[in-house]
Design a protein around this motif. Sequence first.
Motif: not given
Ligand SMILES: [Zn+2]
Length: 456
Positions: A156-158, A66-73, A177-179
Amino acid sequence: MVDDKNLKITFCSGAGTVTGANFLLEGYGKKFLIDCGLIQGEKFVDDLNWDKFPYDSSSIDILFITHGHIDHIGRIPKLISEGFNGRIISTIPTKEITEVMLADTAHILSRDKEYGLSEIYSEENIKKAMSLWETLEYGQKLNVDHGFQFSYKDAGHILGSGMLEIIYNGKKIVFTGDLGNSPSPLLPDTEIIDDADYMVMESCYGDRNHEKREERKKKLEEIIIENFNRKGTLIIPTFSLERTQELLYEINSLVENKIVPEMPIFLDSPLSIKLTDVYLKYGKYFNETAKKIIATGDKLFDFPGLKETPETEESKEILKVPPPKIIIAGSGMSNGGRILHHEKNYLPNKNDTILLTGYQSIGTLGRLIQDGTKKVHIMREEVPVRAHLAMISGYSGHKDSDHLVLFVEKTAKTLKKVFVVMGEPKSAMFLCQKLRDTLGINAIAPNHGESATIEF
Ligand SMILES: [Zn+2]
């Protein structure tokens, strides 16, 4: 064995906690993973990360990010080391951000001799992940056997963040993902979803509201001017991804419009510098205001006084520069990185200021400072805190409680069930109750490891 008609979701991790997003969707002999994030607590990397995944990694067909934050990848290299050989799908910026973030995490973990981390985070595993990676534009559809269709909408999160929409058998499942905390200074607003049947949604701020977003820039302006008038040093511990670029964008506008005086401003974080370069490449994903400024020829993240200091020697020289000055450095919660050196130097001085712009989790140095602790320990030295403490919460990257409900309300008519995840238990439960009470929606907060069936 899952019935062919029905789908099964397993909340492998990222349920009952903010971090470690990892969800398994199974149906018709297919296995899809949504996110594969690092579990983070008081430590940057929790020991739980190194338990075996609760599924056979080699049997996964596609991993969606969903996005590139470390808690998702952050656990992608581990998935690879356990034999994953499927496809990885994300938006274009997410792929590029991931490459930078994984290399940085590998660098941090290479110091840790436990768990064979340097083998899991090897250059080879990261390269392999990148070779399996394919990208989608927002709205572009990916069709997979047995009638599965996938696409992303802007969260619209990052930069690059996407809500994953899955259409199967005429029904739509959305993993949010994160909103984003729209309106964001840089990004477009979270796209509207009004036709979801099932939703797996985040709840980081499920039980709290932020201060008004309009006030954040005004507050930043006041803090910078007060620090300038005191001839002090303003240190800003900040997250390298999105928050740094938002701050640079805001300071760019304050300096170039002569609202605040020019002064030396140091971007003292190699990771932030690399990620800012990625942002510069993808201006087409910014909101209309930011795009208009780019069209005038202005460089959004560069202004008089700004100096990037990627090298350690350059970073050390900052101390010699007379105040007033501003230093932006990581990490955002002061649990590592160059900010520690600056905190040691400047926290004892009553003319200086520390500005916190993000969430500080329990157990971190940032949280102690936020709580007003008068003496802290930094690199085994006792450091008195006499500097001014300033906080701006309006820069949060997540929707607050009221806005999460407003987001769900748009699709309340079609929703059959909402699974509330990626929040502390208190936050997730509070949001569930609010969704039930205000929208009459069937909302539950699944436990870690639990499964649910989606019937067709
Ligand atoms: Zn995030």
